[in-house]
Design an enzyme around this catalytic site. Sequence first.
Site, short mmCIF file in Angstrom:
data_model
loop_
_atom_site.label_atom_id
_atom_site.label_comp_id
_atom_site.label_asym_id
_atom_site.label_seq_id
_atom_site.Cartn_x
_atom_site.Cartn_y
_atom_site.Cartn_z
N PHE A 62 0.73 -1.24 0.14
CA PHE A 62 0.02 -0.17 0.12
C PHE A 62 0.82 1.32 0.03
CE2 PHE A 62 1.00 -0.11 4.48
CZ PHE A 62 1.11 1.05 4.82
N LYS B 82 -1.79 -6.83 -9.47
CA LYS B 82 -2.46 -6.71 -8.35
C LYS B 82 -2.16 -5.80 -7.29
CE LYS B 82 -3.66 -8.16 -4.42
NZ LYS B 82 -3.96 -7.18 -3.42
N GLU C 257 -4.96 -3.40 -1.65
CA GLU C 257 -6.55 -3.25 -1.67
C GLU C 257 -6.57 -2.01 -1.02
OE1 GLU C 257 -4.53 -5.78 -0.74
OE2 GLU C 257 -5.49 -7.11 1.09
N ARG C 258 -5.62 -1.30 -0.08
CA ARG C 258 -5.96 0.05 0.54
C ARG C 258 -6.01 1.28 -0.28
NH1 ARG C 258 -6.63 -3.57 4.33
NH2 ARG C 258 -4.85 -4.34 5.50
N CYS D 92 9.57 1.82 3.39
CA CYS D 92 10.51 0.61 3.62
C CYS D 92 12.02 1.22 3.84
CB CYS D 92 10.39 -0.45 2.60
SG CYS D 92 11.07 0.22 1.06
N GLU E 250 9.30 -4.65 12.86
CA GLU E 250 8.90 -3.21 11.89
C GLU E 250 7.69 -2.50 12.49
OE1 GLU E 250 7.76 -4.16 7.72
OE2 GLU E 250 8.95 -2.57 7.08
P1 NAD Z 1 1.16 -6.69 2.97
O1 NAD Z 1 2.55 -7.85 2.94
O2 NAD Z 1 0.25 -6.76 4.08
O3 NAD Z 1 0.64 -6.88 1.68
C1 NAD Z 1 1.23 -6.79 0.26
C2 NAD Z 1 0.33 -7.41 -0.84
O4 NAD Z 1 0.28 -8.95 -0.52
C3 NAD Z 1 -0.96 -6.82 -0.86
O5 NAD Z 1 -1.24 -6.79 -2.22
C4 NAD Z 1 -1.90 -7.96 -0.43
O6 NAD Z 1 -3.13 -8.01 -0.98
C5 NAD Z 1 -1.21 -9.27 -0.53
N1 NAD Z 1 -1.26 -10.33 0.56
C6 NAD Z 1 -1.40 -10.02 1.91
N2 NAD Z 1 -1.41 -11.03 2.56
C7 NAD Z 1 -1.48 -12.23 1.72
C8 NAD Z 1 -1.67 -13.51 1.69
N3 NAD Z 1 -1.80 -14.20 3.03
N4 NAD Z 1 -1.57 -14.31 0.51
C9 NAD Z 1 -1.24 -13.41 -0.79
N5 NAD Z 1 -1.39 -12.28 -0.83
C10 NAD Z 1 -1.40 -11.55 0.22
O7 NAD Z 1 2.28 -5.55 2.80
P2 NAD Z 1 1.59 -3.95 3.05
O8 NAD Z 1 1.25 -3.86 4.43
O9 NAD Z 1 0.70 -3.62 1.94
O10 NAD Z 1 3.09 -3.24 2.78
C11 NAD Z 1 3.74 -2.65 3.80
C12 NAD Z 1 5.16 -3.67 3.80
O11 NAD Z 1 5.73 -3.58 2.40
C13 NAD Z 1 6.01 -3.30 4.75
O12 NAD Z 1 6.54 -4.31 5.69
C14 NAD Z 1 7.21 -2.57 4.14
O13 NAD Z 1 8.29 -2.76 4.47
C15 NAD Z 1 7.28 -3.53 2.76
N6 NAD Z 1 7.65 -2.74 1.66
C16 NAD Z 1 8.86 -3.17 1.30
C17 NAD Z 1 9.74 -2.78 0.04
C18 NAD Z 1 10.93 -3.03 -0.54
O14 NAD Z 1 11.23 -2.63 -1.50
N7 NAD Z 1 11.63 -4.09 0.40
C19 NAD Z 1 8.97 -1.53 -0.41
C20 NAD Z 1 7.82 -1.08 -0.13
C21 NAD Z 1 7.27 -1.84 1.01
#
Ligand code: NAD
Length: 499
Positions: free
Chosen positions: A149, A173, A176-177, A281, A384
Site C-alpha cells: 500500500f 494486483k 486493496e488499500r 520501507c 517493523e
Molecule cells: P502486505 O504484505 O500486507 O501486502 C502486500 C500485498 O500482499 C498486498 O497486495 C496484499 O493484498 C497481498 N497479501 C497480503 N496477505 C496475503 C496472503 N496471505 N496471501 C497472498 N497475498 C497476500 O504489505 P503492506 O502492508 O501492503 O505493505 C507494507 C510492507 O511492505 C512493509 O513491510 C514494508 O517494509 C514493505 N515494503 C517493502 C519494500 C521493499 O522494496 N523492500 C517497498 C515497499 C514496502
Amino acid sequence: MKKIGHFINGAEVDGTTGRYSDVFNPATGEVQAHLAVASADEVNDAVAKAAAAQEAWGATNPQKRGRVMMAMVQLMNRDMDKLAEALSREHGKTIPDAKGDLQRGLEVIEYCIGAPQMLKGDYTDNAGPGIDMYSMRQPLGVVASIMPFNFPAMMPLWHVGPALACGNSVVLKPSERDPSVPMMLAELFVEAGLPEGCFQVVNGDKEAVDTLLDNETIMGVSFVGSTPIAQYIYARATANGKRAQCFGGAKNHMIIMPDADIDQAADALIGAGFGAAGERCMAISVAVPVGEETADRLIDALVPRVEKLRVAPYTDGNDVDYGPVVTGEAKQRILGLINSGVEQGAKLVVDNRDFSLQGYENGFFVGPHLFDNVTTDMDIYTQEIFGPVLSVVRAKTYEEAIGMAMDHEYGNGTAIYTRDGDTARDFAHRINIGMVGINVPIPVPLAYHTFGGWKKSMFGDLNQHGPDSFKFYTRTKTVTSRWPSGIKEGGEFNFKAMD
Ligand code: NAD
C-alpha cells in the site's frame, strides 16, 4: 458509494463476484469506495487476455516500446496534480510526498525509454570456423506484480515499466488499500499507445494472489510487501517453476558517530523517521548514537524537532509534515507496539499516545513518538513498526553499533553520519545491508541503479529497476550458427576448432 472494478483490455470493468472490500479515506476514517474482489476465474481470464495481447507486443521493436514510455512520461507530468490528489486521498500522505511517490516511479519510466540500448545482445564473431555465436534477451511472456500500500504509484511503475519495455504483458494486483492510482496509470498507458491487454489490473485479496501464483501462463512474479508474505509468495511462485523477486520488510538503522554534525543528523532523522508517517520501507526507525555524549546531544536535538512536527490531513496546506497512517488496524498495531516499548522499559521521551485531531477524531492519525534507551531485545526494536516512531539505541562503540545493524534480521537500508572517511568506508564495505547512505538518510538508488535489500528484506536474486530489471523480465537465448564455408573446412561440427 463509488465502486472500483478491474482494468481489463483497456477499460475499467465491474467485478462479477459481488464481493467488495472497503477503501478508506484515512484522514476521516470514512469508507470512500467499494473495491471489487476478483475471483479465480476473473484473474485467469485477465491472464489469458494478457497472453493474447503479449504476442504482438513482444514482437514490437524496442524503439517503439521506448516511445510508449516517452509518451507515458509526458502524460504523467500532464496529470501530476490529479494523480497526486487521488494518491493522497487513499493513502493519506501529503501532496509533496505523493508527488515524490509519482516522480520516483516516473524516473523508472524515463529509464525504460532506453529499452533498445538495454536489450542489445552479445555477439561473438568467428567462435569457430564459419561459426558465430550470439545471445539475445527475449520477454518472459506474462508476468505478475503484487503491490504493497505504501507507494501506490512508484512500486507499480518500477515493475510495469521495465516489464513492458522488455515486451511482456503485466497483470498487476494493487494493494486493496489504495487501488485508484494503479488503475489511473493503466489508463494512461493505453493513452500513451500501449496495446490493450498488455497491462491488466485485477483487484482482490489472497484468492487473486494465489491464482496468479498457480497460473501456468505467468512466468515471473514481482512482489513487494511484508516479509512473511514475501517469503510465502517466493516459495509458492518458485515451487510452480516461476521466476520470482520478492521484497520484504525493513528495520533501518542510522549510526551517528561522535564527530557527526548533530543538527544535520537530527534533521535527517526527522525526515527519514517521520516522513510519510514512517510508512516507508526505507524509513529510519532506529538511531544508534555512539557514546553517551553523542546520544545526549542527539536526544536534545531531536526532542524539539519531534514536538514541532505538524500532523494533519493532506488538505491542510503545504506545511503538513505527515498525515494519517493507512488504516485503523495499522493505527492500533502501532499504538500497541508503543505500549509494549513502555512496558518493556524503554524511555518514551516524546509521548503522543493520546493524540487526536479536532474535526478528524475518526481519522487514523498517530502522533510522533521518540524512544530513548531502547534495547535490542524489545519488540519495538525487533519488529517493523511502520509508523511515526523513532527508537534511539545507545551504543558504546562503533563496533557495537555496526554489529547491531548486522545482527538484525532485516537488511534493506542503513546510514552512517560521520565526518571520518575511514569509518564511512569501513561501514560501507562491511555492512550486510543492500542500500547504504553516507551522510544520506534514505539512500534510495536512482532509476539507473538497482533497488533491493539483503537478508529477510529480499527473496530472489535480481533487484528492482536499473539493469537488473531488464534481466529479470527477459530470458537469454544463445544461438550458435555455422554457414557452409565453415562446414567445408571442418567437415563435422568441429568443437576442437573452437578451443
Ligand atoms: P502486505 O504484505 O500486507 O501486502 C502486500 C500485498 O500482499 C498486498 O497486495 C496484499 O493484498 C497481498 N497479501 C497480503 N496477505 C496475503 C496472503 N496471505 N496471501 C497472498 N497475498 C497476500 O504489505 P503492506 O502492508 O501492503 O505493505 C507494507 C510492507 O511492505 C512493509 O513491510 C514494508 O517494509 C514493505 N515494503 C517493502 C519494500 C521493499 O522494496 N523492500 C517497498 C515497499 C514496502
